[in-house]
Structure formats: C-alpha cells, structure tokens
Design a protein around this motif. Structure first.
Motif, PDB file in Angstrom:
ATOM      1  N   GLY A 139      84.828  -7.250 -43.869  1.00 18.60           N
ATOM      2  CA  GLY A 139      83.838  -8.260 -44.229  1.00 18.60           C
ATOM      3  C   GLY A 139      84.271  -9.661 -43.840  1.00 18.60           C
ATOM      4  O   GLY A 139      83.477 -10.446 -43.309  1.00 18.60           O
ATOM      5  N   ILE A 140      85.534  -9.984 -44.087  1.00 17.67           N
ATOM      6  CA  ILE A 140      86.060 -11.301 -43.716  1.00 17.67           C
ATOM      7  C   ILE A 140      86.058 -11.463 -42.198  1.00 17.67           C
ATOM      8  O   ILE A 140      85.712 -12.534 -41.669  1.00 17.67           O
ATOM      9  N   THR A 141      86.433 -10.402 -41.498  1.00 18.81           N
ATOM     10  CA  THR A 141      86.463 -10.446 -40.035  1.00 18.81           C
ATOM     11  C   THR A 141      85.070 -10.660 -39.466  1.00 18.81           C
ATOM     12  O   THR A 141      84.872 -11.463 -38.537  1.00 18.81           O
ATOM     13  N   LYS A 142      84.078  -9.966 -40.027  1.00 19.44           N
ATOM     14  CA  LYS A 142      82.698 -10.151 -39.578  1.00 19.44           C
ATOM     15  C   LYS A 142      82.227 -11.582 -39.799  1.00 19.44           C
ATOM     16  O   LYS A 142      81.540 -12.160 -38.957  1.00 19.44           O
ATOM     17  N   ARG A 143      82.604 -12.140 -40.936  1.00 21.39           N
ATOM     18  CA  ARG A 143      82.224 -13.521 -41.235  1.00 21.39           C
ATOM     19  C   ARG A 143      82.830 -14.476 -40.212  1.00 21.39           C
ATOM     20  O   ARG A 143      82.165 -15.406 -39.729  1.00 21.39           O
ATOM     21  N   THR A 144      84.100 -14.238 -39.851  1.00 20.82           N
ATOM     22  CA  THR A 144      84.764 -15.086 -38.856  1.00 20.82           C
ATOM     23  C   THR A 144      84.098 -14.944 -37.495  1.00 20.82           C
ATOM     24  O   THR A 144      83.875 -15.937 -36.788  1.00 20.82           O
ATOM     25  N   LEU A 145      83.772 -13.716 -37.131  1.00 15.11           N
ATOM     26  CA  LEU A 145      83.076 -13.493 -35.852  1.00 15.11           C
ATOM     27  C   LEU A 145      81.736 -14.234 -35.834  1.00 15.11           C
ATOM     28  O   LEU A 145      81.362 -14.856 -34.834  1.00 15.11           O
ATOM     29  N   ARG A 146      81.023 -14.166 -36.949  1.00 17.85           N
ATOM     30  CA  ARG A 146      79.712 -14.827 -37.026  1.00 17.85           C
ATOM     31  C   ARG A 146      79.867 -16.340 -36.923  1.00 17.85           C
ATOM     32  O   ARG A 146      79.116 -17.008 -36.193  1.00 17.85           O
ATOM     33  N   ASP A 147      80.847 -16.872 -37.634  1.00 15.17           N
ATOM     34  CA  ASP A 147      81.062 -18.326 -37.608  1.00 15.17           C
ATOM     35  C   ASP A 147      81.437 -18.826 -36.213  1.00 15.17           C
ATOM     36  O   ASP A 147      81.142 -19.972 -35.858  1.00 15.17           O
ATOM     37  N   ASN A 148      82.085 -17.960 -35.426  1.00 14.24           N
ATOM     38  CA  ASN A 148      82.528 -18.340 -34.071  1.00 14.24           C
ATOM     39  C   ASN A 148      81.578 -17.851 -32.980  1.00 14.24           C
ATOM     40  O   ASN A 148      81.923 -17.894 -31.789  1.00 14.24           O
ATOM     41  N   ASN A 149      80.395 -17.378 -33.397  1.00 16.29           N
ATOM     42  CA  ASN A 149      79.391 -16.886 -32.441  1.00 16.29           C
ATOM     43  C   ASN A 149      79.959 -15.813 -31.509  1.00 16.29           C
ATOM     44  O   ASN A 149      79.688 -15.790 -30.313  1.00 16.29           O
ATOM     45  N   GLN A 150      80.728 -14.880 -32.103  1.00 16.14           N
ATOM     46  CA  GLN A 150      81.360 -13.833 -31.304  1.00 16.14           C
ATOM     47  C   GLN A 150      80.815 -12.442 -31.617  1.00 16.14           C
ATOM     48  O   GLN A 150      81.328 -11.454 -31.088  1.00 16.14           O
ATOM     49  N   LEU A 151      79.788 -12.359 -32.449  1.00 13.97           N
ATOM     50  CA  LEU A 151      79.224 -11.047 -32.766  1.00 13.97           C
ATOM     51  C   LEU A 151      78.613 -10.401 -31.528  1.00 13.97           C
ATOM     52  O   LEU A 151      78.028 -11.074 -30.672  1.00 13.97           O
ATOM     53  N   GLN A 152      78.740  -9.074 -31.448  1.00 16.76           N
ATOM     54  CA  GLN A 152      78.161  -8.341 -30.328  1.00 16.76           C
ATOM     55  C   GLN A 152      76.659  -8.159 -30.534  1.00 16.76           C
ATOM     56  O   GLN A 152      76.165  -8.107 -31.670  1.00 16.76           O
ATOM     57  N   SER A 153      75.933  -8.028 -29.457  1.00 18.01           N
ATOM     58  CA  SER A 153      74.500  -7.786 -29.523  1.00 18.01           C
ATOM     59  C   SER A 153      74.253  -6.319 -29.888  1.00 18.01           C
ATOM     60  O   SER A 153      75.137  -5.469 -29.717  1.00 18.01           O
ATOM     61  N   PRO A 154      73.049  -5.997 -30.390  1.00 20.40           N
ATOM     62  CA  PRO A 154      72.740  -4.591 -30.651  1.00 20.40           C
ATOM     63  C   PRO A 154      72.951  -3.697 -29.424  1.00 20.40           C
ATOM     64  O   PRO A 154      73.414  -2.560 -29.547  1.00 20.40           O
ATOM     65  N   ALA A 155      72.622  -4.208 -28.247  1.00 16.12           N
ATOM     66  CA  ALA A 155      72.805  -3.410 -27.023  1.00 16.12           C
ATOM     67  C   ALA A 155      74.284  -3.112 -26.790  1.00 16.12           C
ATOM     68  O   ALA A 155      74.659  -2.000 -26.388  1.00 16.12           O
ATOM     69  N   GLN A 156      75.147  -4.103 -27.045  1.00 17.14           N
ATOM     70  CA  GLN A 156      76.589  -3.884 -26.881  1.00 17.14           C
ATOM     71  C   GLN A 156      77.106  -2.872 -27.902  1.00 17.14           C
ATOM     72  O   GLN A 156      77.929  -2.010 -27.579  1.00 17.14           O
ATOM     73  N   LEU A 157      76.624  -2.976 -29.133  1.00 22.91           N
ATOM     74  CA  LEU A 157      77.023  -2.011 -30.154  1.00 22.91           C
ATOM     75  C   LEU A 157      76.548  -0.605 -29.798  1.00 22.91           C
ATOM     76  O   LEU A 157      77.284   0.367 -29.948  1.00 22.91           O
ATOM     77  N   GLN A 158      75.312  -0.530 -29.323  1.00 24.24           N
ATOM     78  CA  GLN A 158      74.758   0.774 -28.981  1.00 24.24           C
ATOM     79  C   GLN A 158      75.521   1.407 -27.824  1.00 24.24           C
ATOM     80  O   GLN A 158      75.726   2.629 -27.791  1.00 24.24           O
ATOM     81  N   ALA A 159      75.976   0.600 -26.897  1.00 21.95           N
ATOM     82  CA  ALA A 159      76.736   1.126 -25.752  1.00 21.95           C
ATOM     83  C   ALA A 159      78.065   1.731 -26.186  1.00 21.95           C
ATOM     84  O   ALA A 159      78.621   2.595 -25.490  1.00 21.95           O
ATOM     85  N   LYS A 160      78.576   1.291 -27.337  1.00 20.80           N
ATOM     86  CA  LYS A 160      79.851   1.807 -27.833  1.00 20.80           C
ATOM     87  C   LYS A 160      79.685   2.984 -28.800  1.00 20.80           C
ATOM     88  O   LYS A 160      80.669   3.550 -29.270  1.00 20.80           O
ATOM     89  N   THR A 161      78.451   3.338 -29.115  1.00 21.62           N
ATOM     90  CA  THR A 161      78.200   4.449 -30.022  1.00 21.62           C
ATOM     91  C   THR A 161      78.522   5.772 -29.333  1.00 21.62           C
ATOM     92  O   THR A 161      78.170   5.978 -28.175  1.00 21.62           O
ATOM     93  N   ILE A 162      79.195   6.648 -30.064  1.00 23.37           N
ATOM     94  CA  ILE A 162      79.595   7.937 -29.493  1.00 23.37           C
ATOM     95  C   ILE A 162      78.921   9.072 -30.260  1.00 23.37           C
ATOM     96  O   ILE A 162      78.136   8.839 -31.182  1.00 23.37           O
ATOM     97  N   GLU A 163      79.260  10.298 -29.923  1.00 29.28           N
ATOM     98  CA  GLU A 163      78.663  11.454 -30.578  1.00 29.28           C
ATOM     99  C   GLU A 163      79.128  11.556 -32.038  1.00 29.28           C
ATOM    100  O   GLU A 163      80.205  11.068 -32.407  1.00 29.28           O
ATOM    101  N   VAL A 164      78.308  12.212 -32.851  1.00 24.76           N
ATOM    102  CA  VAL A 164      78.686  12.468 -34.238  1.00 24.76           C
ATOM    103  C   VAL A 164      79.943  13.335 -34.265  1.00 24.76           C
ATOM    104  O   VAL A 164      80.071  14.293 -33.495  1.00 24.76           O
TER     105      VAL A 164
END
Length: 453
Positions: free
Chosen positions: A317-342
């Motif tokens: 949670g803290i890491t996500k907050r830092t990423l958000r504050d620094n405009n470093q969050l990944q886009s949904p497309a980037q997250l989806q590209a990293k999704t793997i099989e169940v």
C-alpha cells in the motif's frame, strides 16, 4: 438520467462497504450478468447473512430492477456453502432468473475479483472493471437499497455488526450519524481495559481511536479487540517501524507471493518484490516496486503467509502511494500485458476461515454470534441514566467517492427522518444525503448536525 437512476441518486444509494461508489453510476451500463456479493468472508461480521435472511424479497427486488436496467438476463448471488440457514431462505423464493453461486469457506472469497471468477470463469482485466467483461457487482445491502429507492425510501441507516470485547454483540440497522461510541454503548460497553476499535473486519479494517466518528452508509462493522490480540499488534505498528523491520528482516522466502490470491489468479502482483524494493534505493527499486500495484489489500500475506511476522500488505500500500505520488503507476494495458495464466494449484491454496480465525486469535469470539437486534430494542435496553443518549447525529455530506452533497438546510430548520438535507452536486459524481432522525439542524458544514426531537 432515466427515472430509476435518478431515484437511486436522490435516495443516496452507494456501495454499502468499501469506498462507497455511487450505485446510480454502476447501473448506467449494459452488461449480461448482475452479481450480488454475499460471500462475507471477514471473520466476526454477519450483516450480509442477516440481510439475506430477513430481507430476501427486497434483495431480489433490487436485483431484478438492476437486471432490467442494465439488460442482464441473469442474476447471481455469491454465498458460502456453510451458510445453510441463509441458503434455505433464499432457495424458498428464488426468482427464475436469479441463481446461487456456492463458495467454499475460504478467505478472501468475498473479493470482487475472486467472486467474478468463481461465478463466470472470467477474470476482470487488470486495472479494469467488472463491466469490461459484462458483469455488474454490488453488495447485498446496496441491492436492497436500490429496491427501496424505487419505492421512494432514502438511505438513512446501515446494517452494522458490533462484536469482540463488548457485553452483548449485535447486528442492527443503525442510523447514519450516530457515533462509534454510541454504537458500542448499545452493545453494553467494552469488557476489557486496553483495547482498539477496528472499523470493518479484522483483515482489511483499520484502527481508529476517535470514537466520536459517525456511522456512515459504508460502515459495516466495529470490532473491539484487546491490544494484546494479534490483529491489534499488527495494525498498531507505525509505518516507520514496519518499513524498518521489513527492510532488515525479509529473507525473500516468497511465501507472500505464493499465497497471494490475486497472484494465483495471474495478476501481476508479487509482494515479495515490493518487500525487496525496500532494500534498493532511488530509481533502481522501480521494477520491484511496480510489483505492488495490483495489490488488493486483502492482507492475507501479512496476517497468514509471512513466517517472519512482517507486513507485506501495508508495504504494498505504501509503495503504491509512492508510485502514485511520482506519477509512476502503470496503465491498465501495461498491467494486462503482465497478466499470466491462473496458477494450476490455486484451488488448493485457499485459506480456510476456521484456521485463519485461530491465526488471528479470534476463536474466543467466533462462537458468539452477533445476532440481529431491532434498534429500538437496543435503545430500550440502555440504562436509565443515559437519557441523553444519541442526543445528536452528525451526517457527513461526503460518504462516497466523488463530490460531497450540497447542503440544502440551514441552522434552525426542523427536519424529518428521510428528508433530503444534502442534494447531489450538479454535473458531478455525487449522491444525496438525508436526515436519519427527526430533529432540528444545529450545525451546517462538512456535516449536517441534527439535534433529535
């Protein structure tokens, strides 16, 4: 805006838990499936079972209205197999277009992503919404409130479980605006010396020491726990301490990632990498830090998985907050590209609730059910010396995601229960708020304070 959406907005219906997303916006879409989340996987909370057992017809009515609104041909209620009493009641009057999705008694069965996958076999896209795969999800109380909104009944109360170190645990409809202290007093008061109060459940809830805070539409539970309890010990750690200890003690065993529910579904979340990022300075930790973004905050890694007693969930949670504050969050497309099989072993890694309860040191409470009690019966049981009990209610104009409601009453106005006291902000994501008691307005600011008549 069509009539039902307007009724839902003006009646103040929001998600009755979580962040309180306005329901009229959720209904403004076209999907194939309506999903009611009745899994209720947080230990010690019983509100959903009470609602399904006592207001099943309102639940069905709200789901059918929602299905018609969004064009869905099917409705599904997610509920654990263990809740046989509730199942019997639902099955007795279940409409033909609504079915039950039976779930194992594991944590976190009630996570939206877990529930959607169980009910449909599909995954919500990483960084996306259920409607992206033709599903709309809401909790049980919200569907009940949709039905009531269609009848002109505004949201003035919310179902809350009060449990733990209290004399008489209960589940009841509580008026919006009464204080946490008053809700606990209705349970006969606290039965230990040094305690904490958790807003919500023991896993995802947060600790508060401000018992003057008001019950809102998103309140679901108040748990009173001794400070010696494991839940309290973990939640009371300072941010500075948990980061310092995590940096010094994490041995990268990967248990947090191996048991992560979202990770087992293939989403790009690896808590052990978020922990590793604590040991790397500056921009060099970015690849590891990004592994925290898909964290849902279910807290299983902290409360169950970590053999060192660390707190990967809050680090994420803290890491996500830092990423958000620094405009470093990944886009949904980037997250989806990293999704793997169940993960092929996912179904064998569910954490049984009974074992989790023992790990949380809550066994002493789990066998004392917080049964439903009528609010007036709770009031009647209060000692006579508490004549001034609930003299005022404080109703926040912001109880939801989006813009606060705009006050439409003034100091000195007389109001009735159910009367609108704050209207939805125009041309914005917003819903109305209403008086939860009869009384006189004594203050107008960020909250409307009403003195009861």
């Amino acid at each position: 805006m069509n009539p039902l959406l307007k009724q839902v907005q003006d009646s103040g219906v929001i998600g009755a838990g979580g962040a309180g997303f306005p329901t009229y916006v959720k209904l403004d879409c076209q999907v194939d499936l309506i999903l009611a989340n009745g899994a209720e996987c947080e230990p010690l909370l019983y509100k959903d079972q009470v609602l399904m057992q006592r207001w099943a017809s309102d639940l069905f009515g709200g789901m059918l209205l929602a299905m018609k609104e969004v064009g869905a041909s099917r409705g599904v209620i997610g509920i654990k197999k263990k809740n046989t009493d509730t199942l019997a009641i639902l099955e007795a009057t279940l409409p033909a277009t609504i079915e039950l999705c039976l779930m194992d008694d594991v944590y976190p069965a009630g996570d939206e992503v877990e529930l959607v996958y169980k009910a449909t076999g599909k995954r919500i896209p990483a960084g996306g919404l259920p409607k992206d795969i033709g599903v709309m999800v809401n909790n049980i109380e919200s569907f009940i409130n949709v039905y009531r909104a269609s009848k002109g009944i505004a949201v003035t109360e919310t179902m809350v479980t009060v449990h733990g170190e209290v004399a008489k645990p209960y589940t009841a409809w509580l008026p919006v605006g009464i204080s946490y202290q008053e809700a606990i007093d209705l349970a006969g008061g606290v039965t230990c010396q040094d305690y904490i109060v958790v807003e919500g459940g023991p896993m995802m809830g947060s600790v508060t020491d401000d018992l003057s805070r008001p019950i809102t539409k998103i309140s679901s539970g108040l748990l009173v726990l001794p400070k010696s309890n494991r839940v309290a010990r973990i939640k009371l750690r300072s941010e500075q301490d948990l980061l310092r200890i995590g940096k010094a003690s994490c041995d990268q065993c990967r248990m947090c990632s191996s048991m992560c529910p979202r990770g087992l579904l293939g989403y790009p979340i690896q808590p052990h990498l978020a922990m590793r990022s604590l040991q790397v300075s500056g921009v060099n930790n970015l690849p590891d830090a990004l592994a925290a973004q898909a964290c849902s905050g279910c807290n299983l890694c902290t409360m169950w998985s970590c053999p060192e007693g660390l707190d990967p969930s809050r680090v994420c949670g803290i890491t996500k907050r830092t990423l958000r504050d620094n405009n470093q969050l990944q886009s949904p497309a980037q997250l989806q590209a990293k999704t793997i099989e169940v993960h092929p072993l996912r179904e064998y890694r569910g954490v049984p609730t009974k074992r989790l309860v023992r790990r949380l040191e809550l066994t002493d409470y789990i066998y004392t059910k917080a049964e439903f009690v009528e609010f007036n019966a709770l009031l009647s049981a209060m000692p006579s010396q508490t004549a001034n009990f609930m003299k005022q209610v404080s109703i926040p104009l912001s109880q939801h995601i989006g813009k606060p409601a705009t006050a439409i009453v003034n100091v000195g106005d007389t109001v009735k229960k159910g009367q609108m006291v704050g209207q939805a902000a125009p041309d914005a994501l917003s819903v109305a708020v209403h008086a939860s008691v009869d009384g006189t307005v004594v203050s107008v600011g960020n909250s409307i304070v009403i003195e009861r008549i």
